[in-house]
Design a protein around this motif. Structure first.
Motif, PDB file in Angstrom:
ATOM      1  N   ILE B 422       0.704  -1.253  -0.214  1.00 15.49           N
ATOM      2  CA  ILE B 422      -0.066   0.092  -0.372  1.00 15.49           C
ATOM      3  C   ILE B 422       0.646   1.236  -0.116  1.00 15.49           C
ATOM      4  O   ILE B 422       0.766   1.933  -0.304  1.00 15.49           O
ATOM      5  N   ALA B 423       2.103   1.471   0.732  1.00 17.70           N
ATOM      6  CA  ALA B 423       2.338   1.973   0.933  1.00 17.70           C
ATOM      7  C   ALA B 423       3.662   2.387  -0.543  1.00 17.70           C
ATOM      8  O   ALA B 423       3.635   4.293  -0.631  1.00 17.70           O
ATOM      9  N   ALA B 424       4.053   1.559  -0.915  1.00 19.16           N
ATOM     10  CA  ALA B 424       4.291   1.854  -2.403  1.00 19.16           C
ATOM     11  C   ALA B 424       3.415   2.324  -2.878  1.00 19.16           C
ATOM     12  O   ALA B 424       4.099   2.985  -4.147  1.00 19.16           O
ATOM     13  N   ALA B 425       2.257   1.908  -3.315  1.00 16.83           N
ATOM     14  CA  ALA B 425       1.244   2.724  -4.305  1.00 16.83           C
ATOM     15  C   ALA B 425       0.956   3.924  -3.939  1.00 16.83           C
ATOM     16  O   ALA B 425       0.951   4.291  -4.733  1.00 16.83           O
ATOM     17  N   ALA B 426       0.737   3.733  -2.187  1.00 17.31           N
ATOM     18  CA  ALA B 426       0.721   5.302  -2.598  1.00 17.31           C
ATOM     19  C   ALA B 426       1.687   6.461  -2.725  1.00 17.31           C
ATOM     20  O   ALA B 426       1.198   7.844  -3.830  1.00 17.31           O
ATOM     21  N   ARG B 427       3.210   5.684  -2.136  1.00 19.46           N
ATOM     22  CA  ARG B 427       3.905   6.205  -2.601  1.00 19.46           C
ATOM     23  C   ARG B 427       4.362   6.838  -5.062  1.00 19.46           C
ATOM     24  O   ARG B 427       4.547   7.700  -5.079  1.00 19.46           O
ATOM     25  N   ALA B 431       3.970   9.959  -6.677  1.00 21.29           N
ATOM     26  CA  ALA B 431       3.885  10.519  -7.876  1.00 21.29           C
ATOM     27  C   ALA B 431       3.744  11.532  -9.177  1.00 21.29           C
ATOM     28  O   ALA B 431       3.718  12.325  -9.784  1.00 21.29           O
ATOM     29  N   ASP B 432       2.433  10.551  -8.824  1.00 19.14           N
ATOM     30  CA  ASP B 432       1.812  10.656 -10.426  1.00 19.14           C
ATOM     31  C   ASP B 432       0.747  11.853  -9.814  1.00 19.14           C
ATOM     32  O   ASP B 432       0.560  12.686 -11.030  1.00 19.14           O
ATOM     33  N   ARG B 463      -6.112  20.478  -2.098  1.00 11.04           N
ATOM     34  CA  ARG B 463      -4.815  19.042  -2.340  1.00 11.04           C
ATOM     35  C   ARG B 463      -3.716  19.941  -3.341  1.00 11.04           C
ATOM     36  O   ARG B 463      -4.084  20.091  -3.783  1.00 11.04           O
ATOM     37  N   LEU B 464      -3.082  18.176  -3.383  1.00 15.64           N
ATOM     38  CA  LEU B 464      -2.850  18.142  -4.403  1.00 15.64           C
ATOM     39  C   LEU B 464      -2.888  18.778  -6.068  1.00 15.64           C
ATOM     40  O   LEU B 464      -2.519  19.933  -6.310  1.00 15.64           O
ATOM     41  N   LEU B 465      -3.700  17.726  -6.140  1.00 18.36           N
ATOM     42  CA  LEU B 465      -5.205  18.448  -7.329  1.00 18.36           C
ATOM     43  C   LEU B 465      -5.881  19.633  -7.151  1.00 18.36           C
ATOM     44  O   LEU B 465      -6.551  18.997  -5.985  1.00 18.36           O
ATOM     45  N   GLY B 491     -10.125  17.304  -5.749  1.00 18.81           N
ATOM     46  CA  GLY B 491      -8.885  15.531  -6.102  1.00 18.81           C
ATOM     47  C   GLY B 491      -9.191  15.971  -7.578  1.00 18.81           C
ATOM     48  O   GLY B 491      -9.013  15.886  -8.603  1.00 18.81           O
ATOM     49  N   ALA B 492      -8.442  14.129  -7.727  1.00 20.06           N
ATOM     50  CA  ALA B 492      -7.602  13.697  -8.812  1.00 20.06           C
ATOM     51  C   ALA B 492      -9.054  14.258 -10.567  1.00 20.06           C
ATOM     52  O   ALA B 492      -8.830  14.668 -11.111  1.00 20.06           O
ATOM     53  N   ALA B 493     -10.016  13.489  -9.891  1.00 16.32           N
ATOM     54  CA  ALA B 493     -11.636  13.193 -10.559  1.00 16.32           C
ATOM     55  C   ALA B 493     -11.423  15.103 -10.830  1.00 16.32           C
ATOM     56  O   ALA B 493     -11.884  15.628 -12.059  1.00 16.32           O
ATOM     57  N   ALA B 494     -11.608  15.898  -9.997  1.00 13.61           N
ATOM     58  CA  ALA B 494     -12.344  17.226  -9.782  1.00 13.61           C
ATOM     59  C   ALA B 494     -11.212  17.905 -10.817  1.00 13.61           C
ATOM     60  O   ALA B 494     -12.082  18.395 -11.608  1.00 13.61           O
TER      61      ALA B 494
END
Lengths: 172, 667
Positions: B422-427, B431-432, B463-465, B491-494
């Motif tokens: 999960i941590a790897a996926a979150a990282r 990054a994405d 947030r980031l996006l 977020g990403a969708a918005a």
């Protein structure tokens, strides 16, 4: 013996098909596990069974060369109905099995114990089962250990699933 | 020290004590072995004690038998001595002795010899003293025999003296016999009657011989008795008559004495001997005794001797038989006791071995397994070899515990692996997202001058996006277009939707003809907006830098604010519905004019929605006040002031919603 009415059997078969598990090919580690279990419990046969629509396939086995049994004759049909170990200490004393062709005829099964192979909450693949020609008792410790064998079998099956996917999924 | 402090000072000691208790050296195994050993020793002791008790009984009878033989021999010697004395007295009287007295004396000497021999074997208390006394009697007997050999055959007085010597010796031998009896007592009560009757018979025999000696001495004429002496002599004999019936009753009832001739002796004394003695007594009193009477009486004395000897021989045999039987019984009891003891000890040893093998051993094994499990060693637990259901159940539970521990360890392992994945996926995802955020930010134009206007901007995504975006650019006809978009959500969708809206609005505004206003562009976007995409609010404006005139369209976006020089801030616009809600929103262009120095503020509703720590939003009124107060500041400072005010208001470091603000100033 009539096949028990598994409420989610159709869904289970769908999940089994979706899982990508190969029900029939041999996995040496599973056979080793069966041999280990047979020696540990001192029974005649130990097997990892997988239940398809028409057949119970003995995916791994020790003490028998039978590869498949018609589904309606499978003891494991009852085992997959619950997440607990099913024990028939003496088949002749159990009305469900006393007239079963594998009890009254070859291989004259008198004892059966099976732990379900729980792959996911909605998919029980089959069972890790033991059979013997003599009735015997099966203690709580035996049940716990058989469950552990079933879990180990599922882990081996899951690893077998991951292996080809990992090789084919990554770009070189 | 306070009470709590005292308690906390004591607690570690108590813990130590418990800890020591848990690591105590006393184990169940030791306790069981100690109990088994103690029990075994106790049992062995009991068996030894019982065996010794039996052995002691056996020894007692064996000893008794040897003592009896000593007494038999001693008694035989005294009987022989008395007979010899009688024969000598008869000889002195002038009668015919039944046997040669020398033979009797030889018999007496042989019996004394035998007495000495059995005395050594009997191991009596005080046996040595008795042996000395017996040897002394033997010497006396030897002397008498020598004297007798040299005595002339017809010297009555000499013969009578020898007879008296022998009688004295016989009396001494009797008292010696009593000494032996006193020394050992009567350990077997069953022998009581035998002893009593023997003593009675010997007493009677002794009395008769004493009387015989006295009468023969009188008859021989060696002395003359007084009347009183005669009465005394007659009493001696008759006295024994009174005790006889009692003894006969006892003898008849006694199992050991059954078959002896005791009653023959008693009957003979009563019916034959006493009348014969009374005849002698009457003769002596009368002064004339016929030789026939004397001969009859002497025959009666001899008959008493014979009967006594026979009776004693029978009694001896009965006593030997009885003691032999008892000895055999004791021997059997001793052997049985040894066999039972041996059996019990073997059974105990078997039980102990069973307990050690099937209880103590498995207990120790279980203890080792438990400690092993407690230390995290999860190797399989062996199945115990014990018949005890308790131990089997405990062993079974241990197997379950081990499997539980194995499963717990596996679950823990799987959990850790899952966390890592999960941590790897979150990282990866972050990054994405950061890359996407960079793309989103790159869409936003930098502040600057464009077509006679100065644009200042502020953008902050929650947030980031973010779902906010804006743009301003020059149209082909020289006018300047401005728009701002706020997609619902964050977020990403918005942000992806905001990118789509950004592109669509920019294209639509770019495509506007010289006479067309922003409402047209908004309509175009609304028409082309897919139904399955989220709606968004937007504001678009077109401004002419030459005249300062402009028009705007408001699609659900907050009212833009006009900041005139010296005038309070004024809201523009008329609301409108967001893009993507209805097919015919009915938007229209709203004209306005920016004179030099006047500014237009376009912003998303994130500004209103900033919350303080009580949950109150910043709101439109507070914002209008703020803008009014800051209206004199240049645009950059105005934006900084608004940001500072929002930061002050906000309870959190991050904003609840995306915030974007564009300030347009006519220059």
């Amino acid at each position: 013996m009539d096949q028990p009415n598994h409420p989610g059997e159709i869904e289970r078969l769908m999940r089994l098909a979706e899982s990508g598990l190969d029900v029939s090919s041999r996995i040496p580690e599973l056979d080793d596990l069966c041999r280990d279990a047979r020696d540990h419990f001192g029974t005649r046969i130990a097997a990892v069974t997988m239940l398809t629509r028409d057949l119970q396939i003995l995916k791994a086995r020790a003490g028998t060369e039978i590869e498949a049994v018609p589904r309606h004759l499978a003891f494991c049909n009852v085992t997959i109905l619950s997440e607990k170990v099913m024990v028939v200490a003496d088949t002749l004393e159990d009305p469900r099995f006393r007239d079963h062709p594998m009890v009254t005829g070859e291989p004259f099964v008198r004892f059966y114990a099976g732990a379900p192979l729980v792959y996911s909450p909605d998919l029980v693949l089959g069972a890790f089962c033991l059979t013997d020609g003599k009735p015997r008792t099966f203690s709580l410790g035996d049940r716990a250990e058989l469950t552990a064998y079933a879990e180990a079998a599922v882990s081996i099956l899951v690893e077998s699933l991951d292996r080809p996917a990992a090789v084919g999924g990554r770009a070189p | 020290m306070s009470g709590d402090a005292a308690a906390s000072a004591v607690a570690p000691n108590a813990r130590d004590a418990r800890f020591r208790g848990a690591r105590g050296r006393l184990t169940l195994r030791i306790v069981l072995l100690a109990i088994l050993s103690a029990f075994g020793l106790g049992l062995a002791g009991l068996m030894v004690w019982l065996g010794l008790d039996r052995w002691s009984d056996y020894r007692l009878y064996s000893h008794q038998l040897r003592v009896e033989e000593t007494r038999f021999a001693l008694r035989d010697s005294l009987l022989a001595a008395e007979q010899a004395a009688l024969d000598l007295a008869v000889l002195a009287y002038g009668g015919e002795p039944e046997r040669d007295p020398a033979d009797d004396l030889a018999r007496a000497a042989a019996s004394l010899e035998a007495t000495l021999g059995s005395l050594a074997a009997a191991d009596l208390p005080g046996g040595a003293d008795i042996a000395v006394a017996v040897a002394e009697k033997m010497a006396r007997l030897g002397t008498i025999r020598v004297e007798l050999a040299s005595t002339p055959a017809r010297d009555d007085r000499e013969l009578a003296e020898r007879a008296a010597d022998l009688r004295a010796l016989a009396l001494d031998l009797r008292s010696l016999r009593m000494r032996i009896l006193r020394a050992v007592g009567v350990p077997d009560v069953a022998m009581g009657v035998v002893h009593l009757f023997r003593n009675y018979a010997l007493q009677v025999h002794d009395t008769i011989h004493a009387n015989a000696a006295a009468y023969l001495s009188i008859l021989t004429g060696l002395r003359t008795p007084s009347a009183a002496e005669l009465t005394l002599l007659s009493r001696e004999t008759t006295r024994s008559r009174f005790a006889a019936p009692t003894f006969i009753d006892l003898v008849d009832a006694d199992p050991i004495m059954a078959g002896t001739t005791a009653s023959d002796l008693v009957d003979f004394i009563e019916s034959e001997y006493i009348p014969a003695e009374e005849a002698i007594l009457q003769g002596i009193r009368a002064g004339a005794v016929s030789p026939d009477t004397v001969a009859g009486w002497i025959a009666a004395v001899r008959q008493v001797d014979e009967l006594t000897r026979r009776m004693l021989a029978a009694t001896d045999e009965a006593a030997r038989r009885h003691l032999g039987e008892r000895l055999a019984a004791e021997w059997r009891a001793l052997v049985a006791s040894l066999l039972v003891s041996g059996g019990v000890l073997v059974a105990y040893l078997l039980c102990a071995a069973l307990i050690v093998r099937r209880v103590v051993g498995p207990l120790g094994e279980m203890r080792r397994t438990m400690l092993r499990l407690a230390e995290g060693d999860l190797r399989p637990v062996g199945v115990l070899r014990t018949p005890l259901a308790d131990l089997l159940a405990m062993n079974d539970a241990l197997r379950v515990f081990r499997i539980n521990a194995v499963r717990r360890e596996r679950l823990q392992q799987e959990r850790l692996e899952l966390h890592a994945r999960i941590a790897a996926a979150a990282r990866e995802m972050r990054a994405d997202l950061e890359a996407a955020a960079l793309v989103q930010l790159s869409q936003l134009p930098p502040p600057g001058h464009l077509g006679g206007f100065r644009f200042d901007t502020y953008f902050r995504a929650s947030r980031l996006l973010g779902g906010d975006t804006f743009d301003f650019f020059r149209l082909s006809d020289g006018r300047v277009a401005l728009f701002q978009v706020d997609v619902a959500g964050h977020g990403a969708a918005a942000s992806l939707v905001s990118v789509a809206a950004h592109i669509a609005l920019r294209r639509a505004l770019d495509a506007l003809g010289p006479e067309e206003g922003p409402a047209q562009a908004m309509e175009d976007v609304n028409r082309g907006w897919r139904e399955d995409l989220p709606y968004f609010t937007a504001l678009a404006a077109v401004l002419d830098g030459r005249t300062g005139e402009g028009s705007l369209v408001q699609a659900g976006h907050p009212y833009p604010v006009l900041l005139g020089s010296g005038a309070p801030p004024a809201r523009l616009g008329e609301g409108g519905v967001p893009v993507g809600v209805v097919p015919e929103p009915g938007w229209r262009d709203i004209p306005f004019t920016l004179r030099a120095g006047e500014r237009l503020l376009v912003f998303s509703d994130g500004i209103y929605d900033v919350q303080d720590d009580t949950g109150s939003i910043f709101g439109e009124d507070r914002f209008m006040d703020l803008v009014g107060r800051l209206s004199a500041l240049p645009s950059e400072d105005l934006i900084a002031g608004i940001e500072a005010a929002l930061r002050n208001w906000s309870a959190a470091d991050e904003m609840f919603d995306d915030i974007s603000l564009v300030v347009v100033e006519r220059v």
